[in-house]
Scaffold this motif. Sequence first.
Motif, mmCIF file in Angstrom:
data_model
loop_
_atom_site.group_PDB
_atom_site.id
_atom_site.type_symbol
_atom_site.label_atom_id
_atom_site.label_comp_id
_atom_site.label_asym_id
_atom_site.label_seq_id
_atom_site.Cartn_x
_atom_site.Cartn_y
_atom_site.Cartn_z
ATOM 1 N N TRP A 1 -21.376 22.875 130.693
ATOM 2 C CA TRP A 1 -21.583 21.526 131.216
ATOM 3 C C TRP A 1 -22.902 20.935 130.701
ATOM 4 O O TRP A 1 -22.962 19.785 130.273
ATOM 5 C CB TRP A 1 -21.563 21.558 132.746
ATOM 6 C CG TRP A 1 -21.804 20.228 133.380
ATOM 7 C CD1 TRP A 1 -20.943 19.184 133.405
ATOM 8 C CD2 TRP A 1 -22.989 19.794 134.041
ATOM 9 N NE1 TRP A 1 -21.518 18.111 134.058
ATOM 10 C CE2 TRP A 1 -22.772 18.462 134.461
ATOM 11 C CE3 TRP A 1 -24.220 20.406 134.327
ATOM 12 C CZ2 TRP A 1 -23.734 17.732 135.151
ATOM 13 C CZ3 TRP A 1 -25.167 19.673 135.024
ATOM 14 C CH2 TRP A 1 -24.922 18.354 135.431
ATOM 15 N N LEU A 2 -23.950 21.758 130.691
ATOM 16 C CA LEU A 2 -25.232 21.281 130.162
ATOM 17 C C LEU A 2 -25.110 20.950 128.669
ATOM 18 O O LEU A 2 -25.677 19.975 128.181
ATOM 19 C CB LEU A 2 -26.332 22.343 130.353
ATOM 20 C CG LEU A 2 -26.933 22.477 131.759
ATOM 21 C CD1 LEU A 2 -27.985 23.586 131.760
ATOM 22 C CD2 LEU A 2 -27.562 21.165 132.225
ATOM 23 N N GLU B 1 -24.299 31.793 130.541
ATOM 24 C CA GLU B 1 -24.434 30.343 130.764
ATOM 25 C C GLU B 1 -25.816 30.006 131.302
ATOM 26 O O GLU B 1 -26.431 29.032 130.878
ATOM 27 C CB GLU B 1 -23.382 29.851 131.764
ATOM 28 C CG GLU B 1 -21.943 30.061 131.336
ATOM 29 C CD GLU B 1 -21.421 31.457 131.647
ATOM 30 O OE1 GLU B 1 -22.150 32.241 132.311
ATOM 31 O OE2 GLU B 1 -20.307 31.784 131.201
ATOM 32 N N ASN B 2 -26.265 30.811 132.260
ATOM 33 C CA ASN B 2 -27.563 30.560 132.882
ATOM 34 C C ASN B 2 -28.280 31.893 133.109
ATOM 35 O O ASN B 2 -28.272 32.432 134.208
ATOM 36 C CB ASN B 2 -27.385 29.812 134.205
ATOM 37 C CG ASN B 2 -26.869 28.399 133.990
ATOM 38 O OD1 ASN B 2 -27.620 27.512 133.606
ATOM 39 N ND2 ASN B 2 -25.561 28.207 134.191
ATOM 40 N N VAL C 1 -30.443 21.768 137.629
ATOM 41 C CA VAL C 1 -29.550 20.621 137.755
ATOM 42 C C VAL C 1 -28.342 21.034 138.586
ATOM 43 O O VAL C 1 -27.801 22.131 138.415
ATOM 44 C CB VAL C 1 -29.086 20.156 136.359
ATOM 45 C CG1 VAL C 1 -28.251 18.898 136.477
ATOM 46 C CG2 VAL C 1 -30.287 19.929 135.446
ATOM 47 N N VAL C 2 -27.947 20.159 139.482
ATOM 48 C CA VAL C 2 -26.746 20.454 140.258
ATOM 49 C C VAL C 2 -25.936 19.172 140.377
ATOM 50 O O VAL C 2 -26.481 18.067 140.475
ATOM 51 C CB VAL C 2 -27.103 21.038 141.649
ATOM 52 C CG1 VAL C 2 -27.862 20.042 142.509
ATOM 53 C CG2 VAL C 2 -25.846 21.531 142.365
ATOM 54 N N ARG C 3 -24.628 19.309 140.326
ATOM 55 C CA ARG C 3 -23.771 18.125 140.479
ATOM 56 C C ARG C 3 -23.599 17.805 141.957
ATOM 57 O O ARG C 3 -23.425 18.719 142.778
ATOM 58 C CB ARG C 3 -22.404 18.390 139.845
ATOM 59 C CG ARG C 3 -22.469 18.358 138.319
ATOM 60 C CD ARG C 3 -21.103 18.508 137.715
ATOM 61 N NE ARG C 3 -20.611 19.875 137.872
ATOM 62 C CZ ARG C 3 -19.659 20.403 137.120
ATOM 63 N NH1 ARG C 3 -19.080 19.687 136.171
ATOM 64 N NH2 ARG C 3 -19.268 21.640 137.311
ATOM 65 N N GLU D 1 -24.234 11.754 134.316
ATOM 66 C CA GLU D 1 -24.595 12.797 133.352
ATOM 67 C C GLU D 1 -25.339 12.185 132.176
ATOM 68 O O GLU D 1 -26.282 12.773 131.637
ATOM 69 C CB GLU D 1 -23.335 13.512 132.863
ATOM 70 C CG GLU D 1 -22.688 14.337 133.969
ATOM 71 C CD GLU D 1 -21.337 14.920 133.561
ATOM 72 O OE1 GLU D 1 -21.021 14.915 132.357
ATOM 73 O OE2 GLU D 1 -20.617 15.385 134.461
ATOM 74 N N THR E 1 -31.701 25.121 134.084
ATOM 75 C CA THR E 1 -30.497 25.835 134.509
ATOM 76 C C THR E 1 -29.600 24.914 135.320
ATOM 77 O O THR E 1 -30.033 23.879 135.821
ATOM 78 C CB THR E 1 -30.851 27.090 135.349
ATOM 79 O OG1 THR E 1 -31.831 26.732 136.318
ATOM 80 C CG2 THR E 1 -31.365 28.221 134.499
ATOM 81 N N HIS E 2 -28.348 25.351 135.437
ATOM 82 C CA HIS E 2 -27.338 24.579 136.144
ATOM 83 C C HIS E 2 -26.864 25.413 137.336
ATOM 84 O O HIS E 2 -26.342 26.507 137.159
ATOM 85 C CB HIS E 2 -26.175 24.274 135.182
ATOM 86 C CG HIS E 2 -24.968 23.701 135.854
ATOM 87 N ND1 HIS E 2 -23.711 23.867 135.329
ATOM 88 C CD2 HIS E 2 -24.817 22.987 136.989
ATOM 89 C CE1 HIS E 2 -22.826 23.271 136.128
ATOM 90 N NE2 HIS E 2 -23.484 22.721 137.144
ATOM 91 N N ASP F 1 -24.657 27.209 129.101
ATOM 92 C CA ASP F 1 -23.865 26.505 130.105
ATOM 93 C C ASP F 1 -23.073 25.357 129.473
ATOM 94 O O ASP F 1 -23.633 24.452 128.838
ATOM 95 C CB ASP F 1 -24.792 25.958 131.188
ATOM 96 C CG ASP F 1 -24.020 25.374 132.355
ATOM 97 O OD1 ASP F 1 -23.636 26.151 133.234
ATOM 98 O OD2 ASP F 1 -23.804 24.137 132.358
#
Lengths: 256, 226, 475
Positions: B102-103, B149-150, B164-166, B75, B130-131, B100
Amino acid sequence: MTPETKPPRVALFVTCLVDLMRPSVGFAAVKLLEQAGCTVEVPMAQTCCGQPAYNSGDKTTAEALARQTIAACEGYDYVVAPSGSCAGMLKSHYAKLLASDAAWQGRANAFAAKVHELISFLVDVRGMTGVSQTLIARATYHDSCSGLRELGIKDQPRKLLASVEGLELVEMADCEVCCGFGGTFAVKYADISNAMVEKKCANIGESGADLVLAGDLGCLMNMAGKLRRDGSTAKARHIAEVLAGELSDPPIAAAD
Amino acid sequence: MSDAAAVARREKVLGAIRTRLGNSGGKREAVEARIAGQARHLVPERSRQDASGLKALFAAQLRAGNATVVESASEADLPRIVASYLRGQNLPLTLRAGEDAWLRGIDWSREPAISITKGPAVPADEVGLTHAVAAVAETGTLVLASGPENPVTVTFLPETSIIVVRAADLVGPYEAAFDLIRERYGHGTMPRTLNLVSGPSRTADVGGRLVTGAHGPRRLCVVIVG
Amino acid sequence: MDVTAHAFKSNVKAALKDMQLQRALSGLPTGLVAQRTAAKAKLPEFEALRDVGRDIKNHTLAHLDLYLEAWETKATAAGAKVHWAPTAADAREIVAGICRDANARLVTKGKSMVSEEIALNAHLEAQGLEVVETDLGEYLVQIRHETPSHIIAPAIHLTEAQIEADFRRQHTHLPKDRPLDEPVKIVSEAREILREKFIKADVGITGANFLIAETGSSIIVTNEGNGDLTQSLAKVHVVVTSIDKVVPTLEDVTTLLRLLARSATGQEFSVYTTFSTGPRRAEDADGPEEYHVVLLDNGRSALLDTPFREVLRCIRCGACMNHCPVYGAVGGHAYGWVYPGPIGAVINPALIGLEEASHLPNASTFCGRCESVCPMKIPLPGLMREWRQQEFAAGGGTRMARSALKAWSYLARRPRLYHLASRLGIAALSALGRTRGAFRSLPLAGGWTRHRDLAAPQGRTFQQLWAEHKRGVPR
């Protein structure tokens, strides 16, 4: 005789077009079936498979012809036709046509199991792997629609053609696309049919073949008639004629 | 139009269906069971792979659809990756993003040139960030849920979309992604929009020739984190 | 839209002479057809998925009322307003009412064949609304005042040169000397122009590829992203769709989605697949304030207890028309109503009447290519034949065709007479053309010989020769 040695009795379903227009295809079929160890008979009570009626919406006539053909041919071990279209009619459509007729449903199903198109019968049922023929030609093979899509005929004709000495097989573009014959379609919708056969003949021309082969006389008459009208030098024959070496008659739509 | 007329129209359609189908009484349980069962059908074999195989498939599928795919080991590295992509494209480092969590938790100050404006997108925005809640390896598809969030406009309005994706949220088949959605939103419940994105927008409506960049983003950069 | 299905034959003549159309259609074999073949090759499960897809739709259609009610319950709970429309006129008026209630002036539209079916644009325009198609192909067709000629590639009948000319004629506010010689420039220009419309639109109308009973969602599948901008930026989102689109669960729709793009464009998956459920939520930062779904019947429910129920499985991928040699020869407009190609040849008679559309199911060689590629395994040739049977039973068809068939049928059912007549007929025909091998023209065979020669018969029938052969007469 043991079952292994007793030759199967085959009813040749001649098809109306071969009967009327090109008997040489019928004799070629008989020759090939005999080479494959069969006894061939030609039931007199056959006329046409009934597709002209069936495809025109005349179900009553189609059913009558289905019953007539079944009665004429069901007493044999196999029923073989030199046409994917007619064989498809006998094999795939008769049972559907007679499905609601309790007296005929069983007969139609049993009959369907006996029906085969000629070339696929030779290869798939009789295990034929080649023929002993010579023909110096550059040939292309048109996959007729019903044979290809209803009966899965694709590799069998190519396999046998590969054994003909001197014959070079070249694939045309879109060999699986309809030539535009379609029975009465060719007359009822002549302009569309013409557009389709024009494309087919262009593909035949571009393949560089001097001989177009197929397993259905209807398609062949359509392609041959167009090639001749266009002044093409490419000739057309039924595949059975080539495989049987029955070449004494001129090609389809060609002069003596 | 009156409510009574609307009710009558509804009854007309449903009544016609019932008449044609015959009595469907007693089948209701079967229908309810089918909906509740959420049974999977045939799932393509290609979606059954280990994590590294799925990641490779995911990236290859997206690239085949003209997307850029980059990996960010952590991250902490994400700001540098995003900045580097934008600089490489000669794009401004001004991004639009939602709320978001996390972002927001990422330390963007590592790249001081990056500035992020919060909220739904406006026409002037050039880059959206965006996530994705999940990613589907099967076809290289990102799964985005709308919400504060998005916001959905952040994915669609700007010319450049960075998603972005985990890596942990990367699954094989769509079915697995839908299970994640069910876990998050509850069974039978969805966000206002769930967007499955498999590349930058495109069209072949002009002479059958493929053009990347139609009405949605012209560029898609996918960052896999972790 | 004007219905010209009855004029199919003259439409065909015009289409065959239209060189621009022929050039545009010539790209199909190497385009969509080849792309589908490649996509299918990449997914070993493709054929098996067709069976699963067929079964899903069959199950849903057998319980259609219950799945629609289940979908409605979930959709309504999520805030959707559901409108049932027995007829096209009902659907048009419902949408017009929604636009009136929203005080709308500008309506953007994503691609929707159902909206074409109900002739929605003309109806809304008559109410004073500006209606803008935003799918590029639909936009190209709209500015020409035409209708789509293909269900997924509406402007497939147009060449690049035609499109460039249309843009120059339509977008007069732009510099005359701007370059538009490449598709990318055309697409950019459309993007700029339509972007403004998206932003200003009051109502956004989309179709739906599917409805999901489990979640109450509607789904659109696009590549351009126009559907998403249409439905996200306007205050009101209206989904215009039909009752046959519902499926039970996310798993079910997943199977159908795996088939859809591959069958349609040969993509593994379309760029955007969007599930919409209700209007924007209280906490949402964007999205429409209202979400309406208009469910059209328009004759579909009447198919449920007929053989034509099978066409309700259709997921509108267009593979049947891409692979149809008749469509490839004449294009979509010749069919004379909304749905072209094999699927149109089966659906149109149901929706506009067999009398109007009787040519369509007749204009097929039954080559079977459509059925062989249909992801839902709809037996299209068999259903076209079913229409022919209905037409025949009702005394349809030309008098000449019927009498010819009757005469032939009389003979074919009497083998002895048939063989005698064959012998005589063939002998006569052969005497006319044997030496030349073929006929250039022949009385009563004009349909055949107009375009091609007719092979001459060899002279005697096979049955005749076989009888001689059996008697030992050499051939």
